[in-house]
Motif scaffolding. Sequence first.
Motif, mmCIF file in Angstrom:
data_model
loop_
_atom_site.group_PDB
_atom_site.id
_atom_site.type_symbol
_atom_site.label_atom_id
_atom_site.label_comp_id
_atom_site.label_asym_id
_atom_site.label_seq_id
_atom_site.Cartn_x
_atom_site.Cartn_y
_atom_site.Cartn_z
ATOM 1 N N SER A 186 0.824 -1.205 0.000
ATOM 2 C CA SER A 186 0.000 0.000 0.000
ATOM 3 C C SER A 186 0.861 1.258 0.000
ATOM 4 O O SER A 186 0.518 2.247 -0.640
ATOM 5 C CB SER A 186 -0.966 -0.005 1.189
ATOM 6 O OG SER A 186 -0.271 -0.128 2.396
ATOM 7 N N SER A 187 2.010 1.215 0.679
ATOM 8 C CA SER A 187 2.915 2.364 0.671
ATOM 9 C C SER A 187 3.474 2.624 -0.721
ATOM 10 O O SER A 187 3.601 3.771 -1.148
ATOM 11 C CB SER A 187 4.061 2.143 1.649
ATOM 12 O OG SER A 187 3.578 2.047 2.955
ATOM 13 N N VAL A 190 0.632 4.222 -2.796
ATOM 14 C CA VAL A 190 0.390 5.615 -2.410
ATOM 15 C C VAL A 190 1.536 6.517 -2.872
ATOM 16 O O VAL A 190 1.313 7.642 -3.319
ATOM 17 C CB VAL A 190 0.169 5.735 -0.891
ATOM 18 C CG1 VAL A 190 0.162 7.178 -0.438
ATOM 19 C CG2 VAL A 190 -1.134 5.056 -0.502
ATOM 20 N N LYS A 238 -4.385 4.281 -6.122
ATOM 21 C CA LYS A 238 -3.798 5.341 -5.304
ATOM 22 C C LYS A 238 -4.872 6.197 -4.628
ATOM 23 O O LYS A 238 -4.849 6.396 -3.412
ATOM 24 C CB LYS A 238 -2.876 6.220 -6.143
ATOM 25 C CG LYS A 238 -2.141 7.271 -5.350
ATOM 26 C CD LYS A 238 -1.146 8.012 -6.228
ATOM 27 C CE LYS A 238 -0.357 9.003 -5.424
ATOM 28 N NZ LYS A 238 0.653 9.678 -6.250
ATOM 29 N N LEU A 273 -5.851 6.461 -0.594
ATOM 30 C CA LEU A 273 -5.760 7.746 0.104
ATOM 31 C C LEU A 273 -7.097 8.130 0.743
ATOM 32 O O LEU A 273 -7.118 8.733 1.819
ATOM 33 C CB LEU A 273 -5.302 8.839 -0.861
ATOM 34 C CG LEU A 273 -3.848 8.768 -1.301
ATOM 35 C CD1 LEU A 273 -3.571 9.792 -2.398
ATOM 36 C CD2 LEU A 273 -2.922 8.990 -0.128
#
Length: 105
Positions: A7-8, A11, A37, A41
Amino acid sequence: MGVSELSSCIVAGNAGALQNIKGIGAKTAQRIVIELKDKLLKSDIVFETNMSEMNNNTIKTEAVAALTSLGFNKIAVDKVINKLVANATEDLTVEELVKNGLKLL
């Protein structure tokens, strides 16, 4: 790759790190980033990593990609880059990692 790391990467827009996953090419990685993305968020997912770790991971990934594109073994490059990052007293740029990595390889 763990969920928080995945997920990092999404993003941060790091399609290069997603390409390291077996079966994910450049176009698929870019599509994953584009489509997920905004959703990540907007969601209430709590990320375990902070921005400096994401930036550091991106820098390491780019340095590894640069050195492997020069023909060095990926396993050896990973070891050298991880060693350089662990021993660094300050944040290094991609160029500094590549330069110091070339000296050690």
